[in-house]
Design an enzyme around this catalytic site. Structure first.
Site, PDB file in Angstrom:
ATOM      1  N   GLU A 178      37.464  52.772 -19.863  1.00 17.30           N
ATOM      2  CA  GLU A 178      36.103  53.041 -20.323  1.00 17.30           C
ATOM      3  C   GLU A 178      35.144  53.362 -19.174  1.00 17.30           C
ATOM      4  O   GLU A 178      34.143  54.049 -19.368  1.00 17.30           O
ATOM      5  CB  GLU A 178      35.566  51.852 -21.124  1.00 17.30           C
ATOM      6  CG  GLU A 178      36.194  51.706 -22.498  1.00 17.30           C
ATOM      7  CD  GLU A 178      37.492  50.916 -22.466  1.00 17.30           C
ATOM      8  OE1 GLU A 178      38.063  50.679 -23.540  1.00 17.30           O
ATOM      9  OE2 GLU A 178      37.943  50.538 -21.354  1.00 17.30           O
TER      10      GLU A 178
ATOM     11  N   GLU B  27      35.856  41.132 -19.311  1.00 16.46           N
ATOM     12  CA  GLU B  27      37.060  41.447 -18.555  1.00 16.46           C
ATOM     13  C   GLU B  27      36.858  41.302 -17.053  1.00 16.46           C
ATOM     14  O   GLU B  27      37.728  40.797 -16.329  1.00 16.46           O
ATOM     15  CB  GLU B  27      37.523  42.853 -18.938  1.00 16.46           C
ATOM     16  CG  GLU B  27      37.977  42.896 -20.395  1.00 16.46           C
ATOM     17  CD  GLU B  27      38.073  44.292 -20.979  1.00 16.46           C
ATOM     18  OE1 GLU B  27      38.532  45.199 -20.273  1.00 16.46           O
ATOM     19  OE2 GLU B  27      37.683  44.465 -22.155  1.00 16.46           O
TER      20      GLU B  27
ATOM     21  N   HIS C  12      32.350  46.050 -24.157  1.00 14.13           N
ATOM     22  CA  HIS C  12      33.058  45.174 -25.076  1.00 14.13           C
ATOM     23  C   HIS C  12      33.844  44.174 -24.234  1.00 14.13           C
ATOM     24  O   HIS C  12      33.896  44.299 -23.011  1.00 14.13           O
ATOM     25  CB  HIS C  12      34.014  45.949 -25.995  1.00 14.13           C
ATOM     26  CG  HIS C  12      35.164  46.577 -25.277  1.00 14.13           C
ATOM     27  ND1 HIS C  12      35.028  47.735 -24.528  1.00 14.13           N
ATOM     28  CD2 HIS C  12      36.461  46.208 -25.157  1.00 14.13           C
ATOM     29  CE1 HIS C  12      36.217  48.049 -24.001  1.00 14.13           C
ATOM     30  NE2 HIS C  12      37.093  47.125 -24.366  1.00 14.13           N
TER      31      HIS C  12
ATOM     32  N   HIS D 187      44.729  49.595 -19.721  1.00 12.06           N
ATOM     33  CA  HIS D 187      43.931  49.987 -20.880  1.00 12.06           C
ATOM     34  C   HIS D 187      44.758  50.164 -22.145  1.00 12.06           C
ATOM     35  O   HIS D 187      45.776  50.874 -22.142  1.00 12.06           O
ATOM     36  CB  HIS D 187      43.206  51.306 -20.600  1.00 12.06           C
ATOM     37  CG  HIS D 187      42.480  51.855 -21.790  1.00 12.06           C
ATOM     38  ND1 HIS D 187      41.292  51.337 -22.250  1.00 12.06           N
ATOM     39  CD2 HIS D 187      42.801  52.863 -22.647  1.00 12.06           C
ATOM     40  CE1 HIS D 187      40.904  52.006 -23.318  1.00 12.06           C
ATOM     41  NE2 HIS D 187      41.804  52.932 -23.589  1.00 12.06           N
TER      42      HIS D 187
END
Length: 276
Positions: free
Chosen positions: A10, A134, A115, A60
């Site tokens: 992302e 994360e 997110h 990912h």
């Protein structure tokens, strides 16, 4: 000098939408190319700094995103899933530094594609009562292994989040948030040059070695569904905070591994594919 690169998607140069980062998205193949180019810039920087071994973990979604045919041959790739340690599979105390490429800010933050691991399924996370995503969990796990996070690339929100967790970390903002799905993009050539130079400089800077730590921490996760939280209570060491929030206490690397099991349970119960 052994270098570990964890590559998310992302926060990659030019990517702003789910269509850019999810398999089947109309621009996903272009996103794979962009991801590989950012990683290659980091690999070149590590080589310039004198790295003798570079391991890249595709971190990912399906973890099969990087274009293997154009990945810099100086790197060895860890690809595919499931992996016990997910985004940091293969990271051990034997590495000298961690580099995170293409990372994003946590759930609820004003960041591009922000997110925490599973999109809307995870509403919030805390590590020792500190809001995390994360970046925080990866940094804490690496630090417990004695491996410093020395550089991170992503949007400006991700870069600030990394600096909050690891003061002194070198960051490369490759885009600037204008909305969750909108950004002001840095030109690709400029971004790649900045990634390469920053990685080289950060690895060349003197660092004080830290020993692995066995100190424990508390990880708490609030789920969108109370069903997930209730089911997770069947796992030893997991306790309830409220009907939708569970927590566990252990060392950060052990929490990271256990959290991977929590996500697999959540995926099986919600019948919805994780956001990434």
């Amino acid at each position: 000098m052994r270098i570990f690169i964890s590559a998310d998607m992302e926060g990659i140069t030019g990517l702003v939408d789910a269509e850019d980062v999810q398999p089947g998205g109309r621009d996903y193949e272009r996103g794979r190319l962009a991801m590989t180019e950012d990683v290659n810039a980091a690999v070149r920087g590590a080589v310039r700094a004198g790295a003798t071994e570079i391991v890249v973990n595709d971190a990912h979604g399906p973890m099969r995103n990087l274009r293997t045919e154009i990945l810099d041959p100086a790197a060895r790739l860890i690809r595919g899933k499931p992996k016990a340690m997910g985004m940091i599979e293969g990271l051990t105390a034997d590495f000298d530094a961690l580099i995170c490429v293409g990372y994003h800010s946590r759930a609820g933050a004003h960041g591009v594609l922000s997110h925490s691991f599973m999109g809307h399924e995870i509403e919030d996370m805390w590590l020792d009562d500190r809001p995390t995503g994360e970046i925080g969990l990866v940094q804490a796990s690496a630090a417990a292994l004695g491996v410093p996070l020395v550089a991170l690339t992503g949007d400006d929100a991700a870069c600030q989040e990394a600096a909050d967790w690891a003061p002194g970390v070198a960051t490369v903002p490759v885009k600037y948030v204008r909305g969750r799905f909108a950004a002001e993009l840095r030109p690709e050539n400029e971004a790649h040059a900045a990634i390469e130079e920053t990685v080289t400089t950060s690895l060349a800077a003197p660092r004080t070695a830290s020993a692995p730590s066995e100190e424990t921490a508390t990880l708490a996760v609030r789920w969108q569904s109370s069903t997930v939280a209730h089911t997770l209570l069947g796992i030893p060491n997991v306790t309830a905070v409220d009907p939708r929030t569970v927590k566990a206490v252990s060392t950060p690397p052990d929490l990271f591994r256990q959290f991977g099991v929590w996500m697999r349970v959540a995926s099986s119960l919600t019948n919805q594919a994780p956001y990434c």
